[in-house]
Design a protein around this motif. Structure first.
Motif, mmCIF file in Angstrom:
data_model
loop_
_atom_site.group_PDB
_atom_site.id
_atom_site.type_symbol
_atom_site.label_atom_id
_atom_site.label_comp_id
_atom_site.label_asym_id
_atom_site.label_seq_id
_atom_site.Cartn_x
_atom_site.Cartn_y
_atom_site.Cartn_z
ATOM 1 N N ALA A 1 0.841 -1.205 0.000
ATOM 2 C CA ALA A 1 0.000 0.000 0.000
ATOM 3 C C ALA A 1 0.872 1.250 0.000
ATOM 4 O O ALA A 1 1.080 1.891 1.028
ATOM 5 C CB ALA A 1 -0.921 -0.019 1.215
ATOM 6 N N ASP A 2 1.430 1.557 -1.144
ATOM 7 C CA ASP A 2 2.279 2.755 -1.204
ATOM 8 C C ASP A 2 1.769 3.774 -2.215
ATOM 9 O O ASP A 2 2.508 4.646 -2.658
ATOM 10 C CB ASP A 2 3.743 2.379 -1.501
ATOM 11 C CG ASP A 2 3.916 1.676 -2.831
ATOM 12 O OD1 ASP A 2 2.897 1.265 -3.415
ATOM 13 O OD2 ASP A 2 5.070 1.537 -3.276
ATOM 14 N N GLU B 1 -0.436 6.469 -1.911
ATOM 15 C CA GLU B 1 -1.156 7.305 -0.948
ATOM 16 C C GLU B 1 -1.958 6.443 0.011
ATOM 17 O O GLU B 1 -3.133 6.703 0.303
ATOM 18 C CB GLU B 1 -2.057 8.293 -1.690
ATOM 19 C CG GLU B 1 -1.254 9.268 -2.541
ATOM 20 C CD GLU B 1 -2.153 10.170 -3.364
ATOM 21 O OE1 GLU B 1 -3.356 9.896 -3.469
ATOM 22 O OE2 GLU B 1 -1.635 11.160 -3.888
ATOM 23 N N GLY B 2 -1.327 5.397 0.463
ATOM 24 C CA GLY B 2 -1.964 4.539 1.456
ATOM 25 C C GLY B 2 -2.826 3.440 0.875
ATOM 26 O O GLY B 2 -3.345 2.601 1.602
ATOM 27 N N HIS B 3 -2.974 3.419 -0.437
ATOM 28 C CA HIS B 3 -3.802 2.387 -1.058
ATOM 29 C C HIS B 3 -2.911 1.341 -1.725
ATOM 30 O O HIS B 3 -1.839 1.664 -2.242
ATOM 31 C CB HIS B 3 -4.732 3.010 -2.106
ATOM 32 C CG HIS B 3 -5.657 4.022 -1.521
ATOM 33 N ND1 HIS B 3 -6.685 3.677 -0.663
ATOM 34 C CD2 HIS B 3 -5.710 5.370 -1.641
ATOM 35 C CE1 HIS B 3 -7.319 4.769 -0.287
ATOM 36 N NE2 HIS B 3 -6.744 5.816 -0.867
ATOM 37 N N GLY C 1 4.152 1.205 11.660
ATOM 38 C CA GLY C 1 4.166 2.026 10.456
ATOM 39 C C GLY C 1 4.946 1.431 9.307
ATOM 40 O O GLY C 1 5.159 2.105 8.295
ATOM 41 N N GLN D 1 5.705 -0.366 5.946
ATOM 42 C CA GLN D 1 4.894 -0.545 4.751
ATOM 43 C C GLN D 1 4.793 -2.009 4.332
ATOM 44 O O GLN D 1 3.772 -2.438 3.834
ATOM 45 C CB GLN D 1 5.466 0.292 3.597
ATOM 46 C CG GLN D 1 5.277 1.798 3.804
ATOM 47 C CD GLN D 1 6.028 2.579 2.759
ATOM 48 O OE1 GLN D 1 7.256 2.593 2.738
ATOM 49 N NE2 GLN D 1 5.302 3.258 1.901
#
Lengths: 767, 265
Positions: A107-108, A110-112, A310, A312
């Motif tokens: 999920a990199d 924008e968080g998706h 946190g 990724q």
């Protein structure tokens, strides 16, 4: 904004200029007319030279501006234009390859997750990218991971594939679309190719068929918070009880300066833990871990750093390795040329080791005219073993995995025996360990013999190398190359180990060794009483085997010396590790290995067997069969055939269908006689390779696009993809001519030139 | 007057003799210390040569201890000729490269040097006494792999010997050795212990007893006791004709086997 300005000034998108060819559209007469007019104009302008009142500079500026304006007009009159081959709508095909592997879950964006982009844009006919492409092309969509298949619906995309075989995917799409008018292939991926091979072959094939590949890179090219166990290399096999020292490489971003634990687990049991200071972002830290393999069988080892807040990609915090721990007894022959304590204490050190058997052939008395050489045999398996002393037949010597030569002179052997010892290392692949002593090395007349070639140390053949010429105490410490070697680890840490070496008593040497062969590695060094550095323990590969030189005569002092406590087992540990290392990797008559090391169910595995006879001469006419036992006990036989490439090499391929540990037993027979058997294990399991190096690999995708005349796009901006594909020039195309003479930029330039002349004249008072 | 001067003369002579003896003894002690061979605690007297420093070669080590017997320091009996003759034989018959004439060592059990020599010999252990430091030294020596040969004692001597050993290993069990043990085949094949000569008269047959690691006869022999005989007496007089050559040969065979065994097991 910039693109809009560009298009206003130049009338077309940059893409048009990239793809189009410049041509001149004026007729021949018009060209002649333009040239004539230009010539006349230039002549007229030159007459300005005679106009009074103009200085040289004024004339130059005015003439220059005027000529530039006229030239611009002349260019426009010649009617420049771009010629493009544009795909005919709905007449061409486009292959779209969508990455369906696990790494697309990262999920990199924008968080998706990356997969969301694929589903949103390409997952269905309504997806904007797919819809746009469909306006002009017939689109064939594929998903790829470890395998490639046509995508029938968005629901087929699971993003759970355990590999990304990009090369296979390109090949499959190319083959399926061959014969059709193909404008190009589009790859939508993070570029995490996990194939064993490079993309070179695929690229060459695509280039040969002029198929451009347009790549869409999904994901960030740099992670912001991630820890990764990047590499750990473990041996495929180890003898039970072996001590392993492994380097674990850790990379990270976002955790610089923190100290985190690295945990080593064997089947869930913690065997080592180390605190690791995290390196700078993007840098690698190498951590040395030490542990012993105590339990036999196929053991899974995990090297992991606990998941941090946190992160990724927490899945790449751990790496697994499988080591086949062998519980077999490896036999070494130790020939000691004179009674001395080294033999006693080496035997003692190995008594507690169930996996190492040392057969001692102790020469106690020399031959006399009336009696043969007298030997004491200890640790033999049968009354006949070594009954005539040192073997005279290769098959007898080669039945041992290792050979230790104590203080015994070269002249104790026949020339054939000396050659046999060299062959023992070079051809049989055995481990040779030469010990120091008054009859060893140069002092024992070994210089110039076939065995000297195998030895890692340079032996002098000078006549002055005589027993008794040299005697010195030597303080021994690890050499630089030895610091990472299991043999040298006397304590859990490198610092502790070095301190422990400093406390060991000095030994003595009667063999000055100050030179090693170019390919040799020195693990232990020493300083003698004259302050000269001596190479105490050195090793080199020789042929298929290994030769080690240990140039001291009384390592037993590490056990017996007054400063060593009775509970201190440094000497035992040293010798157990030394001999394990000497025989590490020594092949049998039949030796089998499997490739690749990590395999997934249904992936093909290549079995390779090296087959020889008792003299380890390669055999090409054997019948070689691999008996494969699956995790659920299903037995199948796989015949292996000689590869012809190499003597004695046989190969076969099989694909494990189940998940779990497979046993592969290879038996070689010839003329009804069994030559030998070898067993290996392999574990079929889903791979976690997708999570390693999880950042989008733009370099690979760019290279793929550039080398095939395609183009790389980032997922954030794929607006030009459809047009680029349209103008790729492949497939069914029509030629389009695009006039350039009416580009606004030309008009503006003309105004600027004439305006500048006018302004100049005014400024200079020449109007 | 004449009588007085005679007395004075005797006193001077006596004084000179005492001074000379004192100086000689001091010089001897100094020499022994320098070469590592003397220790006044054990009444070494002036009849020993110094030790050779360690150089990796086999060196015969005779253990010295406290205790007196048979009219003097018992540990020194048969020294040095017994030790040196055995070394000559070892050198002649085997490939061992021992120190020989004047190059055998004498060490105490608490001497750190002892640990450079994993085979050691003790004579007349019937009179052996140990300090705590010596006891610790002996224990470490055996635990690390040292091999001991006890020789030249009989009858009631065993009780003191066993008591001393029990101080080190309280549950030590001495096993009667039989000819099939590897120690009797490490160089020469000695197939019967009945033929081994007896040095002492009227004391019956020699008895060979062994002390094993963990009291397990299948494990390493850590010490052997030549009880009821005196092998080193044969070694000492090997060149004199006092004993029959055959008997002396048997004594040498045992000595050679013990040492080869101690170097290989």
């Amino acid at each position: 904004m910039l693109a809009s300005v560009y298009q206003f000034l130049f009338k077309y998108q940059p893409l048009v200029f990239e793809q189009g060819d410049l041509v001149w559209g004026s007729s021949r007469w018009m060209a002649v007319l333009v040239l004539a007019a230009t010539g006349a104009a230039v002549y007229a302008l030159l007459t300005y030279r005679n106009v009074r009142g103009y200085g040289a500079r004024d004339r130059t500026v005015i003439v220059g501006l005027r000529i530039a304006a006229l030239a611009l007009l002349a260019v426009c009159l010649l009617r420049p234009m771009l010629m493009l081959k544009v795909a005919v709508p709905q007449q061409n095909f486009v292959g779209v390859l969508l990455d369906d592997s696990r790494s697309m879950q990262v999920a990199d964006l924008e968080g998706h997750p990356r997969g969301n982009y694929v589903v949103d844009n390409f997952g269905s006919a309504a997806g904007p990218m797919l819809a746009k492409l469909s306006e002009k092309f017939v689109v064939r969509t594929y998903r790829f991971s470890s395998f490639t298949e046509r995508l029938s619906s968005a629901g087929d995309l699971t993003f759970d594939g355990t590999g990304s075989r990009l090369g296979d995917a390109l090949g499959r799409a190319k083959d399926e679309l061959s014969g059709l008018p193909l404008s190009g292939l589009i790859v939508v991926s993070d570029g995490a190719d996990t194939s064993e091979t490079t993309l070179d072959t695929s690229i060459t094939e695509l280039k040969a068929e002029s198929i451009p590949v347009f790549t869409v890179g999904v994901g960030e090219e740099k992670m912001t918070r991630d820890i990764q166990v990047s590499r750990v290399e473990t041996p495929r096999q180890a003898l039970r009880g072996s001590f392993l020292v492994l380097d674990v490489v850790i990379t990270q971003t976002g955790f610089a300066g923190q100290t985190l634990p690295l945990i080593v687990e064997s089947e869930g049991r913690v065997v080592d833990t180390q605190d690791v200071p995290m390196p700078d972002n993007g840098e690698a830290a190498t951590v040395r871990v030490r542990f012993k393999v105590d339990e036999s069988g196929l053991r899974r080892f995990k090297f992991r750093i606990p998941e941090q807040a946190g992160e990724q990609v927490p899945q790449n915090n751990a790496r697994e390795s499988v080591i086949e721990v062998l519980d077999r007894r490896v036999k070494l022959l130790y020939l000691e040329g004179e009674p001395r304590f080294e033999a006693k204490f080496i035997k003692q050190a190995l008594e507690a080791d169930p996996n190492i058997q040392v057969v001692l052939l102790q020469r106690t008395a020399a031959a006399t005219p009336s009696s043969p050489t007298k030997f004491l045999r200890l640790g033999i398996d049968s009354p006949d073993e070594l009954i005539e002393g040192f073997p005279i037949r290769a098959e007898d010597l080669f039945s041992y995995s290792g050979l230790i030569l104590g203080s015994v002179e070269a002249s104790a052997f026949t020339v054939e025996q000396l050659r046999m010892i060299a062959d023992f290392v070079g051809r049989r692949g055995g481990g040779l360990l030469a010990l120091g002593g008054r009859r060893s090395f140069a002092e024992g007349g070994w210089g110039g013999t076939p065995v000297a070639e195998a030895m890692p140390v340079a032996l002098s053949v000078a006549a002055n190398a005589r027993p008794g010429d040299y005697f010195s105490h030597v303080a021994i410490e690890p050499a630089r190359a030895g610091l990472a070697h299991p043999l040298v680890q006397l304590a859990p840490t490198e610092k502790g180990s070095l301190e422990a070496w400093g406390k060991l008593p000095r030994l003595t040497s009667v063999n000055p060794i100050d030179a090693v062969k170019p390919g040799a590695t020195v693990l232990l060094k020493g300083e003698d009483e004259g302050g000269r550095e001596q190479h105490i323990l050195s090793a080199q590969r020789y042929g298929r085997g290994k030769a080690v030189a240990f140039a001291v005569q009384d390592s037993w002092l590490w056990r017996m010396h007054a400063t060593m406590a009775p509970t201190d087992l440094t000497h035992h540990q040293f010798w157990q590790r030394l001999l394990r290392w000497v025989v590490d990797g020594v092949p049998g008559v039949v030796e089998v290995s499997s490739s690749p090391e990590r395999v997934e169910p249904r992936e093909p595995v290549t079995l390779t067997a090296q087959v020889g006879d008792k003299k380890y001469t390669d055999v090409n006419d054997a019948r070689v069969v691999a008996t494969v036992r699956s995790p659920t006990g299903i037995v199948s036989e796989v015949p292996m055939s000689w590869t012809v490439r190499r003597d004695g090499e046989y190969q076969a391929t099989f694909a494990p269908s189940e998940e779990g540990a497979y046993e592969v037993r290879v038996t070689a027979t010839r003329n009804g006689e069994t030559l030998g058997t070898s067993v290996t294990h392999l574990r079929a399991a889903p791979s976690d390779r997708e999570y390693f190096d999880p950042a989008m690999r733009g370099s690979l995708l760019r290279r793929l696009a550039e080398e095939t005349d395609g183009k790389f796009f980032k997922s954030a901006d794929t607006s030009g993809l459809s047009d680029t594909l349209t103008m790729s020039g492949r497939g069914v195309t029509v030629v389009e001519e695009k006039d350039l003479w009416d580009m606004p930029v030309l008009f503006l330039l003309l105004v600027a030139l004439t305006g500048s002349e006018w302004l100049y004249r005014r400024a200079r008072g020449l109007a | 007057m004449k009588r007085t001067s005679h007395r004075a003369a005797w006193a001077v002579i006596l004084g000179a003799v005492v001074v000379c003896l004192g100086l000689t003894a001091q010089a001897q002690r100094g020499s022994n210390r320098q070469r590592g061979g003397g220790d006044e605690r054990f009444q070494t007297g002036g009849q020993i040569h110094g030790n050779v420093p360690y150089d990796g070669r086999f060196t015969f080590v005779r253990l010295m201890y406290r205790g007196f017997g048979r009219g003097g320091t018992s540990w020194i009996h048969d020294y040095p000729r017994g030790d040196e003759h055995l070394m000559k034989i070892i050198n002649a018959v085997s490939l061992t490269n021992p120190h020989m004439d004047g190059e055998t060592n004498i060490l105490a059990l608490d001497d750190p040097e002892l640990f450079n020599y994993p085979v050691a010999y003790m004579a007349e252990p019937g009179f052996w006494q140990m300090s705590e430091a010596e006891l610790a030294g002996l224990k470490a020596y055996i635990e690390k792999g040292g091999f001991l040969i006890f020789d030249d004692f009989r009858f009631e001597h065993w009780y003191n010997f066993e008591a001393q050993i029990n101080r080190v290993f309280p549950r030590a069990i001495w096993h009667e050795m039989t000819a099939d043990h590897p120690v009797f085949h490490s160089f020469y094949d000695i197939n019967s212990l009945d033929i081994i000569p007896q040095y002492f008269q009227n004391y019956g047959k020699p008895i060979f007893r062994g002390l094993f690691e963990d009291n397990d006869p299948q494990k390493r022999l850590i010490a052997i006791a030549n009880y009821n005989t005196d092998l080193s007496e044969f070694w000492e007089f090997a060149d004199s004709g006092v004993r029959a050559i055959e008997d002396t040969n048997e004594a040498f065979k045992l000595g050679v086997n013990y040492i080869i065994y101690g170097m290989t097991h």
